[in-house]
Design a protein around this motif. Sequence first.
Motif, PDB file in Angstrom:
ATOM      1  N   VAL A  52     -26.563  24.971  66.330  1.00  0.00           N
ATOM      2  CA  VAL A  52     -27.030  25.965  65.768  1.00  0.00           C
ATOM      3  C   VAL A  52     -28.486  25.529  65.139  1.00  0.00           C
ATOM      4  O   VAL A  52     -28.720  24.518  64.727  1.00  0.00           O
ATOM      5  CB  VAL A  52     -26.253  26.528  64.478  1.00  0.00           C
ATOM      6  CG1 VAL A  52     -26.630  27.372  63.728  1.00  0.00           C
ATOM      7  CG2 VAL A  52     -24.676  26.585  64.991  1.00  0.00           C
ATOM      8  N   SER A  53     -29.703  26.469  65.346  1.00  0.00           N
ATOM      9  CA  SER A  53     -30.995  25.976  64.959  1.00  0.00           C
ATOM     10  C   SER A  53     -30.936  26.042  63.423  1.00  0.00           C
ATOM     11  O   SER A  53     -30.310  26.892  62.730  1.00  0.00           O
ATOM     12  CB  SER A  53     -31.773  27.156  65.655  1.00  0.00           C
ATOM     13  OG  SER A  53     -31.771  28.220  64.996  1.00  0.00           O
ATOM     14  N   GLN A  54     -32.070  25.339  63.096  1.00  0.00           N
ATOM     15  CA  GLN A  54     -32.116  25.272  61.467  1.00  0.00           C
ATOM     16  C   GLN A  54     -32.611  26.668  60.993  1.00  0.00           C
ATOM     17  O   GLN A  54     -32.312  27.186  59.949  1.00  0.00           O
ATOM     18  CB  GLN A  54     -33.253  24.216  61.196  1.00  0.00           C
ATOM     19  CG  GLN A  54     -32.822  22.486  61.326  1.00  0.00           C
ATOM     20  CD  GLN A  54     -31.589  22.777  60.033  1.00  0.00           C
ATOM     21  OE1 GLN A  54     -31.730  23.208  58.965  1.00  0.00           O
ATOM     22  NE2 GLN A  54     -30.619  22.210  60.419  1.00  0.00           N
ATOM     23  N   ASP A  55     -33.351  27.414  61.771  1.00  0.00           N
ATOM     24  CA  ASP A  55     -33.702  28.681  61.245  1.00  0.00           C
ATOM     25  C   ASP A  55     -32.623  29.665  61.154  1.00  0.00           C
ATOM     26  O   ASP A  55     -32.490  30.392  60.412  1.00  0.00           O
ATOM     27  CB  ASP A  55     -34.640  29.173  62.288  1.00  0.00           C
ATOM     28  CG  ASP A  55     -36.140  28.785  62.498  1.00  0.00           C
ATOM     29  OD1 ASP A  55     -36.301  28.151  61.345  1.00  0.00           O
ATOM     30  OD2 ASP A  55     -36.775  29.016  63.453  1.00  0.00           O
ATOM     31  N   ALA A  56     -31.551  29.544  62.158  1.00  0.00           N
ATOM     32  CA  ALA A  56     -30.425  30.280  62.103  1.00  0.00           C
ATOM     33  C   ALA A  56     -29.688  29.923  60.681  1.00  0.00           C
ATOM     34  O   ALA A  56     -28.940  30.686  59.907  1.00  0.00           O
ATOM     35  CB  ALA A  56     -29.711  30.082  63.293  1.00  0.00           C
ATOM     36  N   ILE A  57     -29.661  28.618  60.415  1.00  0.00           N
ATOM     37  CA  ILE A  57     -28.841  27.956  59.250  1.00  0.00           C
ATOM     38  C   ILE A  57     -29.466  28.584  58.087  1.00  0.00           C
ATOM     39  O   ILE A  57     -28.901  29.106  57.136  1.00  0.00           O
ATOM     40  CB  ILE A  57     -28.769  26.636  59.195  1.00  0.00           C
ATOM     41  CG1 ILE A  57     -27.881  25.750  60.344  1.00  0.00           C
ATOM     42  CG2 ILE A  57     -28.274  26.125  57.935  1.00  0.00           C
ATOM     43  CD1 ILE A  57     -27.728  24.457  60.686  1.00  0.00           C
TER      44      ILE A  57
ATOM     45  N   GLU B   7     -19.858  31.008  64.659  1.00  0.00           N
ATOM     46  CA  GLU B   7     -20.303  31.740  65.263  1.00  0.00           C
ATOM     47  C   GLU B   7     -20.268  33.172  64.670  1.00  0.00           C
ATOM     48  O   GLU B   7     -21.602  33.894  64.757  1.00  0.00           O
ATOM     49  CB  GLU B   7     -19.670  32.138  66.734  1.00  0.00           C
ATOM     50  CG  GLU B   7     -20.341  32.924  67.671  1.00  0.00           C
ATOM     51  CD  GLU B   7     -19.586  33.096  69.083  1.00  0.00           C
ATOM     52  OE1 GLU B   7     -20.180  33.770  70.048  1.00  0.00           O
ATOM     53  OE2 GLU B   7     -18.286  32.587  68.972  1.00  0.00           O
ATOM     54  N   LYS B   8     -19.450  33.657  63.757  1.00  0.00           N
ATOM     55  CA  LYS B   8     -19.491  35.001  63.215  1.00  0.00           C
ATOM     56  C   LYS B   8     -20.575  35.059  62.048  1.00  0.00           C
ATOM     57  O   LYS B   8     -20.966  36.110  61.720  1.00  0.00           O
ATOM     58  CB  LYS B   8     -18.117  35.171  62.672  1.00  0.00           C
ATOM     59  CG  LYS B   8     -17.006  35.606  63.664  1.00  0.00           C
ATOM     60  CD  LYS B   8     -17.442  37.050  64.198  1.00  0.00           C
ATOM     61  CE  LYS B   8     -16.102  37.393  65.041  1.00  0.00           C
ATOM     62  NZ  LYS B   8     -16.211  38.868  65.314  1.00  0.00           N
ATOM     63  N   ILE B   9     -21.129  33.896  61.534  1.00  0.00           N
ATOM     64  CA  ILE B   9     -22.066  33.718  60.486  1.00  0.00           C
ATOM     65  C   ILE B   9     -23.498  33.430  60.956  1.00  0.00           C
ATOM     66  O   ILE B   9     -24.202  34.064  60.728  1.00  0.00           O
ATOM     67  CB  ILE B   9     -21.328  32.823  59.200  1.00  0.00           C
ATOM     68  CG1 ILE B   9     -20.185  33.420  58.654  1.00  0.00           C
ATOM     69  CG2 ILE B   9     -22.543  32.589  58.286  1.00  0.00           C
ATOM     70  CD1 ILE B   9     -19.452  32.491  57.681  1.00  0.00           C
ATOM     71  N   PHE B  10     -23.231  32.358  61.801  1.00  0.00           N
ATOM     72  CA  PHE B  10     -24.813  31.808  62.236  1.00  0.00           C
ATOM     73  C   PHE B  10     -25.193  32.086  63.458  1.00  0.00           C
ATOM     74  O   PHE B  10     -26.237  31.747  63.998  1.00  0.00           O
ATOM     75  CB  PHE B  10     -24.765  30.232  61.888  1.00  0.00           C
ATOM     76  CG  PHE B  10     -24.325  29.759  60.584  1.00  0.00           C
ATOM     77  CD1 PHE B  10     -25.340  29.691  59.864  1.00  0.00           C
ATOM     78  CD2 PHE B  10     -23.086  29.342  60.226  1.00  0.00           C
ATOM     79  CE1 PHE B  10     -25.230  29.265  58.543  1.00  0.00           C
ATOM     80  CE2 PHE B  10     -22.825  28.949  58.953  1.00  0.00           C
ATOM     81  CZ  PHE B  10     -23.860  28.739  58.027  1.00  0.00           C
ATOM     82  N   GLY B  11     -24.223  33.026  64.064  1.00  0.00           N
ATOM     83  CA  GLY B  11     -24.444  33.342  65.528  1.00  0.00           C
ATOM     84  C   GLY B  11     -24.308  32.373  66.841  1.00  0.00           C
ATOM     85  O   GLY B  11     -24.466  32.728  68.001  1.00  0.00           O
ATOM     86  N   ALA B  12     -23.826  31.013  66.382  1.00  0.00           N
ATOM     87  CA  ALA B  12     -23.447  29.992  67.277  1.00  0.00           C
ATOM     88  C   ALA B  12     -22.598  29.013  66.579  1.00  0.00           C
ATOM     89  O   ALA B  12     -22.694  29.310  65.311  1.00  0.00           O
ATOM     90  CB  ALA B  12     -24.951  29.387  67.864  1.00  0.00           C
TER      91      ALA B  12
ATOM     92  N   SER C 213     -14.259  37.880  58.019  1.00  0.00           N
ATOM     93  CA  SER C 213     -14.518  38.043  59.589  1.00  0.00           C
ATOM     94  C   SER C 213     -14.503  36.910  60.431  1.00  0.00           C
ATOM     95  O   SER C 213     -13.923  36.658  61.453  1.00  0.00           O
ATOM     96  CB  SER C 213     -15.965  39.065  59.952  1.00  0.00           C
ATOM     97  OG  SER C 213     -16.045  39.354  61.233  1.00  0.00           O
ATOM     98  N   ALA C 214     -15.402  36.136  59.734  1.00  0.00           N
ATOM     99  CA  ALA C 214     -15.173  34.560  60.515  1.00  0.00           C
ATOM    100  C   ALA C 214     -14.104  33.746  60.533  1.00  0.00           C
ATOM    101  O   ALA C 214     -13.654  33.101  61.317  1.00  0.00           O
ATOM    102  CB  ALA C 214     -16.383  33.643  59.940  1.00  0.00           C
ATOM    103  N   MET C 215     -13.356  34.115  59.311  1.00  0.00           N
ATOM    104  CA  MET C 215     -11.861  33.505  59.253  1.00  0.00           C
ATOM    105  C   MET C 215     -10.897  34.280  60.187  1.00  0.00           C
ATOM    106  O   MET C 215      -9.867  33.495  60.678  1.00  0.00           O
ATOM    107  CB  MET C 215     -11.613  33.436  57.795  1.00  0.00           C
ATOM    108  CG  MET C 215     -10.233  32.588  57.393  1.00  0.00           C
ATOM    109  SD  MET C 215      -9.359  32.884  55.861  1.00  0.00           S
ATOM    110  CE  MET C 215      -8.822  34.862  56.036  1.00  0.00           C
ATOM    111  N   ASP C 216     -10.927  35.683  60.198  1.00  0.00           N
ATOM    112  CA  ASP C 216     -10.072  36.163  60.574  1.00  0.00           C
ATOM    113  C   ASP C 216     -10.141  36.503  62.399  1.00  0.00           C
ATOM    114  O   ASP C 216     -10.426  37.358  63.017  1.00  0.00           O
ATOM    115  CB  ASP C 216     -10.115  37.817  60.181  1.00  0.00           C
ATOM    116  CG  ASP C 216      -8.891  38.578  60.529  1.00  0.00           C
ATOM    117  OD1 ASP C 216      -7.823  38.112  60.582  1.00  0.00           O
ATOM    118  OD2 ASP C 216      -9.109  39.894  60.826  1.00  0.00           O
ATOM    119  N   THR C 217     -10.020  35.161  62.893  1.00  0.00           N
ATOM    120  CA  THR C 217     -10.385  34.952  64.356  1.00  0.00           C
ATOM    121  C   THR C 217      -9.388  34.004  64.797  1.00  0.00           C
ATOM    122  O   THR C 217      -8.724  33.091  64.146  1.00  0.00           O
ATOM    123  CB  THR C 217     -11.953  34.251  64.642  1.00  0.00           C
ATOM    124  OG1 THR C 217     -11.934  33.062  63.539  1.00  0.00           O
ATOM    125  CG2 THR C 217     -12.812  35.293  64.184  1.00  0.00           C
TER     126      THR C 217
END
Length: 222
Positions: free
Chosen positions: A31-36, A159-164, A203-207
């Motif tokens: 996960v990129s630092q920009d995404a974080i 993935e649901k929060i950071f895109g990866a 949403s990220a937990m409900d997976t």
Amino acid sequence: MKRSLAFAVIVIAVVGLLGGAALLIAGQSRVSQDAIQSSVTRTPELIDSAWKLPVAATFNADVTWQSNGSRCGPASVANTFRSIGEEETTEAEVLAGTGMCWTGFCVIGLTLDELAEVARTNTKRKVSVLRNLSADAFREHMKRANDPDRRHIVNFTREKIFGAGAGHFSPVGGYLEAEDMVFVLDVNEDYKPWLVERERLFSAMDTIDSDGDKKRGLLLIE
């Protein structure tokens, strides 16, 4: 001769297992630092308020980072135990006697149920697995996340929060109800603690955790 050959096969298998685990972990953590930085909230004023919440304050604004990308679960339990005064406050101590992660890696990670067993091994406190929660039930648990007698560890997918990224565990430091944001004490040093909207964390937990084919959820220690 046969014993030597068998030993060599075992060594090769273990080395291969560790190498494969390292590659898997590296692949999961991209996960990129920009995404974080852009995906969650770290406004200084809000972070400062979050650290003053009753449960977050017991961590003394200090998180011990996980030793490698596979041990977020044990690191979360160790940090949580420290906050409630348990004796086992390192990854090695909370894993002792469990038979898990004996290679130094929790290969493909631990499931929520496995982490519950890790926690139960070294505490007399009640440890509950909370999964298949509705959004309303999750909100009620977050409202109680500021209760000093309760600790929550959340299992979610990045993935649901950071895109990866893949599945992860971290303690919940508390809930800013007015902002409807959850304070996640991320045990990965690359991420550090952050705030996120309650609905996004839900949403990220409900997976589904593909390792156990069950939904992710919360670990409640009380």
